[in-house]
Design a protein around this motif. Structure first.
Motif, PDB file in Angstrom:
ATOM      1  N   PRO A 606       2.286   8.977  -3.985  1.00  0.00           N
ATOM      2  CA  PRO A 606       1.189   8.908  -3.000  1.00  0.00           C
ATOM      3  C   PRO A 606      -0.178   8.673  -3.639  1.00  0.00           C
ATOM      4  CG  PRO A 606       1.949  11.172  -3.289  1.00  0.00           C
ATOM      5  CD  PRO A 606       2.910  10.308  -4.033  1.00  0.00           C
ATOM      6  N   GLN A 607      -0.387   9.123  -4.905  1.00  0.00           N
ATOM      7  CA  GLN A 607      -1.715   9.020  -5.516  1.00  0.00           C
ATOM      8  C   GLN A 607      -2.101   7.583  -5.857  1.00  0.00           C
ATOM      9  OE1 GLN A 607       0.822  10.758  -6.750  1.00  0.00           O
ATOM     10  NE2 GLN A 607       0.313  12.932  -6.330  1.00  0.00           N
ATOM     11  N   TYR A 608      -1.150   6.650  -5.770  1.00  0.00           N
ATOM     12  CA  TYR A 608      -1.442   5.262  -6.106  1.00  0.00           C
ATOM     13  C   TYR A 608      -1.855   4.440  -4.889  1.00  0.00           C
ATOM     14  CZ  TYR A 608       0.546   6.078 -10.732  1.00  0.00           C
ATOM     15  OH  TYR A 608       0.780   6.554 -12.011  1.00  0.00           O
ATOM     16  N   PHE A 609      -1.988   5.081  -3.733  1.00  0.00           N
ATOM     17  CA  PHE A 609      -2.344   4.361  -2.520  1.00  0.00           C
ATOM     18  C   PHE A 609      -3.657   4.916  -1.983  1.00  0.00           C
ATOM     19  CE2 PHE A 609       2.198   4.069  -3.056  1.00  0.00           C
ATOM     20  CZ  PHE A 609       2.426   2.707  -2.891  1.00  0.00           C
ATOM     21  N   ARG A 620      -5.954   5.871  -9.933  1.00  0.00           N
ATOM     22  CA  ARG A 620      -5.084   5.754 -11.103  1.00  0.00           C
ATOM     23  C   ARG A 620      -4.886   4.314 -11.536  1.00  0.00           C
ATOM     24  NH1 ARG A 620      -0.305  10.314 -10.819  1.00  0.00           N
ATOM     25  NH2 ARG A 620      -1.637  12.097 -10.341  1.00  0.00           N
ATOM     26  N   HIS A 621      -5.193   3.393 -10.659  1.00  0.00           N
ATOM     27  CA  HIS A 621      -5.037   1.988 -11.009  1.00  0.00           C
ATOM     28  C   HIS A 621      -6.109   1.529 -12.009  1.00  0.00           C
ATOM     29  CE1 HIS A 621      -1.841   1.133  -8.149  1.00  0.00           C
ATOM     30  NE2 HIS A 621      -2.523   1.825  -7.227  1.00  0.00           N
ATOM     31  N   GLU A 622      -7.139   2.344 -12.184  1.00  0.00           N
ATOM     32  CA  GLU A 622      -8.198   1.969 -13.122  1.00  0.00           C
ATOM     33  C   GLU A 622      -7.662   1.876 -14.549  1.00  0.00           C
ATOM     34  OE1 GLU A 622     -11.199   1.076 -12.375  1.00  0.00           O
ATOM     35  OE2 GLU A 622     -11.096   1.523 -10.220  1.00  0.00           O
ATOM     36  N   HIS A 623      -6.612   2.590 -14.840  1.00  0.00           N
ATOM     37  CA  HIS A 623      -6.080   2.634 -16.203  1.00  0.00           C
ATOM     38  C   HIS A 623      -4.773   1.849 -16.334  1.00  0.00           C
ATOM     39  CE1 HIS A 623      -9.062   5.742 -16.918  1.00  0.00           C
ATOM     40  NE2 HIS A 623      -8.606   6.410 -15.832  1.00  0.00           N
ATOM     41  N   LEU A 624      -4.439   1.047 -15.313  1.00  0.00           N
ATOM     42  CA  LEU A 624      -3.204   0.262 -15.348  1.00  0.00           C
ATOM     43  C   LEU A 624      -3.518  -1.220 -15.309  1.00  0.00           C
ATOM     44  CD1 LEU A 624      -0.987   2.247 -12.785  1.00  0.00           C
ATOM     45  CD2 LEU A 624      -0.911   2.388 -15.275  1.00  0.00           C
ATOM     46  N   ALA A 625      -2.643  -1.972 -15.895  1.00  0.00           N
ATOM     47  CA  ALA A 625      -2.766  -3.423 -15.818  1.00  0.00           C
ATOM     48  C   ALA A 625      -2.483  -3.865 -14.389  1.00  0.00           C
ATOM     49  CB  ALA A 625      -1.791  -4.093 -16.779  1.00  0.00           C
ATOM     50  N   PRO A 626      -3.066  -4.967 -13.932  1.00  0.00           N
ATOM     51  CA  PRO A 626      -2.830  -5.436 -12.561  1.00  0.00           C
ATOM     52  C   PRO A 626      -1.354  -5.662 -12.263  1.00  0.00           C
ATOM     53  CG  PRO A 626      -4.675  -6.601 -13.536  1.00  0.00           C
ATOM     54  CD  PRO A 626      -4.068  -5.798 -14.644  1.00  0.00           C
ATOM     55  N   ALA A 627      -0.599  -6.178 -13.213  1.00  0.00           N
ATOM     56  CA  ALA A 627       0.829  -6.420 -12.979  1.00  0.00           C
ATOM     57  C   ALA A 627       1.566  -5.104 -12.743  1.00  0.00           C
ATOM     58  CB  ALA A 627       1.437  -7.168 -14.156  1.00  0.00           C
ATOM     59  N   LEU A 665       1.055 -11.729  -0.398  1.00  0.00           N
ATOM     60  CA  LEU A 665       0.457 -11.588  -1.734  1.00  0.00           C
ATOM     61  C   LEU A 665      -0.343 -10.295  -1.821  1.00  0.00           C
ATOM     62  CD1 LEU A 665      -0.046 -13.130  -4.467  1.00  0.00           C
ATOM     63  CD2 LEU A 665      -2.143 -13.995  -3.413  1.00  0.00           C
ATOM     64  N   VAL A 666      -0.168  -9.567  -2.934  1.00  0.00           N
ATOM     65  CA  VAL A 666      -1.003  -8.389  -3.196  1.00  0.00           C
ATOM     66  C   VAL A 666      -2.318  -8.925  -3.757  1.00  0.00           C
ATOM     67  CG1 VAL A 666      -1.154  -6.165  -4.357  1.00  0.00           C
ATOM     68  CG2 VAL A 666       1.081  -7.067  -3.693  1.00  0.00           C
ATOM     69  N   GLU A 667      -3.238  -9.273  -2.857  1.00  0.00           N
ATOM     70  CA  GLU A 667      -4.407 -10.083  -3.219  1.00  0.00           C
ATOM     71  C   GLU A 667      -5.332  -9.401  -4.211  1.00  0.00           C
ATOM     72  OE1 GLU A 667      -6.560 -12.034  -0.171  1.00  0.00           O
ATOM     73  OE2 GLU A 667      -4.820 -12.222   1.142  1.00  0.00           O
ATOM     74  N   TYR A 668      -5.591  -8.127  -4.036  1.00  0.00           N
ATOM     75  CA  TYR A 668      -6.586  -7.462  -4.885  1.00  0.00           C
ATOM     76  C   TYR A 668      -6.200  -7.550  -6.353  1.00  0.00           C
ATOM     77  CZ  TYR A 668      -9.462  -3.807  -6.932  1.00  0.00           C
ATOM     78  OH  TYR A 668     -10.332  -3.116  -7.749  1.00  0.00           O
ATOM     79  N   PHE A 669      -4.971  -7.140  -6.654  1.00  0.00           N
ATOM     80  CA  PHE A 669      -4.550  -7.144  -8.058  1.00  0.00           C
ATOM     81  C   PHE A 669      -4.279  -8.559  -8.556  1.00  0.00           C
ATOM     82  CE2 PHE A 669      -3.344  -2.829  -6.640  1.00  0.00           C
ATOM     83  CZ  PHE A 669      -4.124  -2.103  -7.527  1.00  0.00           C
ATOM     84  N   TYR A 670      -3.951  -9.461  -7.662  1.00  0.00           N
ATOM     85  CA  TYR A 670      -3.781 -10.854  -8.085  1.00  0.00           C
ATOM     86  C   TYR A 670      -5.119 -11.437  -8.515  1.00  0.00           C
ATOM     87  CZ  TYR A 670      -3.049 -15.893  -7.774  1.00  0.00           C
ATOM     88  OH  TYR A 670      -3.019 -17.241  -8.045  1.00  0.00           O
ATOM     89  N   ARG A 671      -6.183 -11.131  -7.782  1.00  0.00           N
ATOM     90  CA  ARG A 671      -7.510 -11.631  -8.160  1.00  0.00           C
ATOM     91  C   ARG A 671      -7.988 -10.999  -9.463  1.00  0.00           C
ATOM     92  NH1 ARG A 671     -10.450 -11.349  -2.208  1.00  0.00           N
ATOM     93  NH2 ARG A 671      -9.246 -13.055  -1.240  1.00  0.00           N
ATOM     94  N   VAL A 672      -7.714  -9.705  -9.604  1.00  0.00           N
ATOM     95  CA  VAL A 672      -8.101  -9.057 -10.867  1.00  0.00           C
ATOM     96  C   VAL A 672      -7.356  -9.682 -12.034  1.00  0.00           C
ATOM     97  CG1 VAL A 672      -8.064  -6.900 -12.164  1.00  0.00           C
ATOM     98  CG2 VAL A 672      -8.713  -6.880  -9.759  1.00  0.00           C
ATOM     99  N   ALA A 673      -6.062  -9.917 -11.849  1.00  0.00           N
ATOM    100  CA  ALA A 673      -5.259 -10.530 -12.909  1.00  0.00           C
ATOM    101  C   ALA A 673      -5.747 -11.945 -13.191  1.00  0.00           C
ATOM    102  CB  ALA A 673      -3.790 -10.542 -12.509  1.00  0.00           C
ATOM    103  N   THR A 674      -6.143 -12.669 -12.150  1.00  0.00           N
ATOM    104  CA  THR A 674      -6.643 -14.041 -12.344  1.00  0.00           C
ATOM    105  C   THR A 674      -7.941 -14.039 -13.134  1.00  0.00           C
ATOM    106  OG1 THR A 674      -5.588 -14.706 -10.268  1.00  0.00           O
ATOM    107  CG2 THR A 674      -7.296 -16.150 -11.135  1.00  0.00           C
TER     108      THR A 674
END
Length: 790
Positions: A606-609, A620-627, A665-674
């Motif tokens: 739940p903490q990842y949403f 917690r996504h601040e410390h993870l790679a977008p993929a 598409l998971v747009e947010y993390f796709y844009r960050v990865a791009t």
């Protein structure tokens, strides 16, 4: 001047070329489909079902059209000359043959060897006794001296020999065998025994039978008795029953009674007493042989002559207006069998070919509808197999039950009601047409039967777009029964043209009432079988949906404890999605319950949403790679499916969990990865779009498509800082167009007009949620109520 309509019409070369191209493309598409193994497999299943239907309807012979209780207006005449077994006369002949078969008894002459010695002892007691009362009771009973024996049958048989007063009989015996000279008395007894022994020889040759055995075996006075003995008889002899009954043999007309006259050693005065003694004391030497008797009776039955009844072509088998009873039905069945025997193999094969073509036409028509309108039905081989098996079973039961009073409606009504619940009403109507037509053509071939079956089935299907309660199914059974009764009477009115004939025809009214009763029984049966129907066909009714919408459901309880933000999001999505679904005629209750469970996979992480992260807390996504973040986000779909299967949620709800994101598409993390890939030379291709998309599948139903839009717009609306109606409308329209252009609705049956309606409904629902409120002025110091209404 008159000319044919097509004379002035000339097709251009381009139009002819275009039509040829269309035909060639159609053939090419057909050939490509035939190369597909899955298509060939489904075609093979359909072909197997069609061949099985040929067997079920017995396509090689004509149906037997008559039923007990029918009243043919013009009667029935014999179509051919034929013979049939006259059952009554044949049975009478067989009965007579069995009656004349003898009952077999086995003679045991050794049983009477001790009789002379026993008689000597009893006569000696009489000779030595001065008074009758001084004799033992068994001796007195044996000679009939005022005392009855213990065996009632023997007492009854010996009654004819008790012709004297007991005292007189005692004195007669005493005088015949007593003397002052002991030697003389002994000589008299020996003389009696000599003659008695000779008579015993006659008794041992033929024997005597027990009256109780005669009664149990059902032997009458005129029955024959066959006596067999390996000792006294070389060959079995047949006699009548009185010839082996001791009391009859001892009468004057019997062989033993006549033998008394030739014996001089036995005085005439004591012969009744000795006959009485013999009846009381002689053992029964004939033993009944039930097995040998049955063999003789079976042989007689086999030799009995079968009597035939002849009918000529044109003979009246059923009079006009006469009701067909069981006797008539047997006669008509014999004529039908005689006609069937005359049909050759080529005629049978031709008939099977015609029936196969008719079944093929029905199959093609239904297949055309199913392929165009129910692609999910075709894709699932299991559903297709269950459907075809249900059709075969319904036809088989319908043919079998047609010999009951109107009971063929049972399998038809059960099948169409189940398909209306499990699939849709149109498919159920097509199924009703197929079953009604096949059962009618394979049973009575009467058009009125088809009208009644089809009308009743259609009435049952119409109210079954939703099953809100079990009582609704019982009501459907009642409405179907009422339709059956009225339709049966209506057909009778059309055929007879007068109301009085129909309402005075008690047979017609009784049959219509029977059919109505069967329909009501089907309603109760389907209502009771609803859980089995749901599990077999993988569907959920409103009853089950209402049960699963209870907040006390274990999964929902766990979701509210572990991911309260996700739970609130699901409740909000359910509210707006239900309204949107109902606006286009979809199942709003199904969408609402699907929305409750669509995000249950989030409770595992739940903490990842975002909806479960407290305000101001670090993600917690601040410390993870977008993929990696994308994998976690996408993983909630698979986790949700696993949880749903573990808790045995129905497949309809699991479909919502799998399809509510489609392949978006998971747009947010796709844009960050791009951005990261573009800023790092040499890694521009690390951000592949396919790696940031949900695995799908895309929505497969209108309800799943509505839930996808509702989920997306509810989540996005939370990001609006000032949710004005204009901004909400722009947000919903943008998300809708993005999903539409992304092809997310390609595999569901949502139309553009329906998508537009859903969009407008979602806008209204969100505006109602985020409506502006009146800003209250600062409260006065005296805490008086504000002047502006809330």
């Amino acid at each position: 001047m008159f000319s044919w309509p097509w004379n002035g019409l000339k097709r251009s070369r381009s139009s002819r070329t275009g039509s040829l191209r269309k035909k060639s493309r159609g053939w090419r598409k057909l050939l490509e489909g035939l190369r597909d193994r899955s298509v060939l497999l489904r075609l093979s299943v359909c072909l197997a079902a069609m061949l099985a239907m040929l067997v079920v309807v017995e396509s090689w012979k004509a149906p037997f059209p008559f039923r007990e209780g029918d009243m043919p207006q013009h009667g029935v005449a014999a179509k051919i000359s034929f013979q049939r077994v006259d059952t009554i006369r044949t049975e009478q002949a067989q009965h007579n043959a069995q009656e004349h078969a003898p009952f077999v008894f086995r003679q045991r002459p050794e049983l009477i060897d001790q009789l002379p010695q026993q008689l000597r002892a009893d006569l000696g007691k009489i000779a030595s006794s001065d008074t009758m009362e001084g004799l033992p009771p068994e001796v007195r009973a044996a000679f009939g001296l005022g005392v009855l024996g213990k065996d009632e049958d023997r007492n009854r048989e010996a009654a004819s020999f008790r012709t004297e007063v007991p005292e007189d009989r005692f004195l007669a015996l005493k005088l015949a065998i007593s003397s002052e000279d002991m030697l003389t008395a002994q000589q008299r007894i020996d003389d009696v025994l000599d003659d008695f022994t000779q008579m015993i020889g006659l008794l041992g040759r033929i024997g005597t039978v027990d009256s109780q055995v005669v009664r149990k075996a059902g032997i009458t006075k005129g029955s024959k008795v066959r006596i067999t003995s390996p000792v006294s008889l070389e060959e079995p002899i047949d006699l009548l029953l009185p010839q082996v009954q001791l009391n009859d043999r001892l009468n004057e007309a019997g062989d033993l009674g006549k033998a008394w006259l030739s014996y001089t050693g036995i005085p005439q005065t004591i012969r009744p007493a000795l006959s009485h003694w013999l009846v009381q004391e002689a053992p029964y030497t004939l033993q009944y042989d039930a097995i040998a008797t049955k063999e003789l009776r079976d042989e007689a039955l086999g030799r009995a002559t079968t009597i035939y009844e002849a009918f000529s072509r044109g003979d009246v088998l059923v009079e006009p207006g006469e009701m067909i009873d069981r006797t008539h039905l047997d006669l008509l069945r014999d004529e039908y069998d005689a006609m069937d025997e005359q049909i050759g193999i080529m005629a049978r094969l031709s008939r099977m070919g015609v029936v196969f073509l008719m079944i093929l036409v029905l199959t093609i028509l239904k297949a055309w509808y199913v392929v165009r309108n129910e692609p999910r039905f075709v894709r699932s081989l299991g559903r297709l197999g269950i459907y075809l098996a249900a059709i075969l079973i319904a036809v088989a039961l319908g043919r079998l039950l047609s010999f009951w009073t109107r009971a063929e409606i049972i399998p038809v009504l059960v099948t169409v009601m189940v398909f209306a619940i499990a699939y849709d009403q149109v498919l159920a109507i097509l199924t009703a047409f197929t079953l009604s037509l096949i059962i009618t053509l394979s049973t009575t071939t009467h058009f009125d039967q088809f009208v009644v079956l089809m009308g009743t089935a259609a009435t049952a299907v119409i109210p079954l777009n939703r099953v809100a309660s079990r009582s609704s199914l019982i009501k459907v059974g009642f409405y179907a029964g009422l339709t059956y009764f009225l339709t049966s009477c209506g057909v009778g009115i059309v055929q007879n043209q007068t109301l009085s004939e129909v309402f005075s025809n008690h047979i017609l009214l009784a049959h219509a009432a029977w059919g109505a009763g069967w329909c009501l029984a089907v309603g109760y049966f389907v209502a009771g079988s609803l859980p089995i129907i749901e599990s077999t066909f993988g569907v959920v009714t409103d009853i089950s949906l209402l049960e699963m919408s209870d907040p006390s459901h274990p999964l929902l309880q766990e979701l509210v404890q572990r991911a309260p933000g996700t739970y609130n999001h699901s409740i909000a999505v359910a509210s707006i999605a239900e309204t949107a679904a109902e606006s286009i005629g979809a199942n709003g209750l199904l969408v609402r319950v699907g929305a409750y469970f669509h995000d249950i996979g989030k409770m595992l992480k739940p903490q990842y949403f975002i909806e479960n992260i407290a305000a101001g807390a670090e993600s917690r996504h601040e410390h993870l790679a977008p993929a990696m973040s994308t994998l976690i986000i996408i993983g909630h779909v698979k986790d949700g499916v696993d949880l749903a299967e573990r808790h045995r949620l129905p497949q309809a709800l699991i479909d919502f969990i799998e399809q509510h994101h489609g392949t978006t598409l998971v747009e947010y993390f796709y844009r960050v990865a791009t951005q990261q890939a573009n800023s790092d030379p040499g890694h521009e291709h690390d951000a592949e779009e396919s790696a940031f998309r949900y695995p799908g599948p895309k929505p497969q139903s209108r309800e799943a498509g509505v839930l996808m839009l509702s989920d997306a717009v509810e989540s996005a609306s939370r990001t609006l800082s000032d949710p004005t109606p204009k901004r909400i409308e722009s947000l919903v329209h943008g998300i809708t167009m993005k999903r539409l252009l992304d092809g997310q609705f390609d595999e569901c049956s949502l139309k553009l007009s329906e998508i537009r309606t859903v969009e407008q409904t979602l806008v209204k629902s969100l505006i109602a949620i985020y409506h502006t409120r009146i800003r209250y002025p600062d409260a006065p110091s005296d805490h008086r109520a504000p002047a502006v209404p809330a």
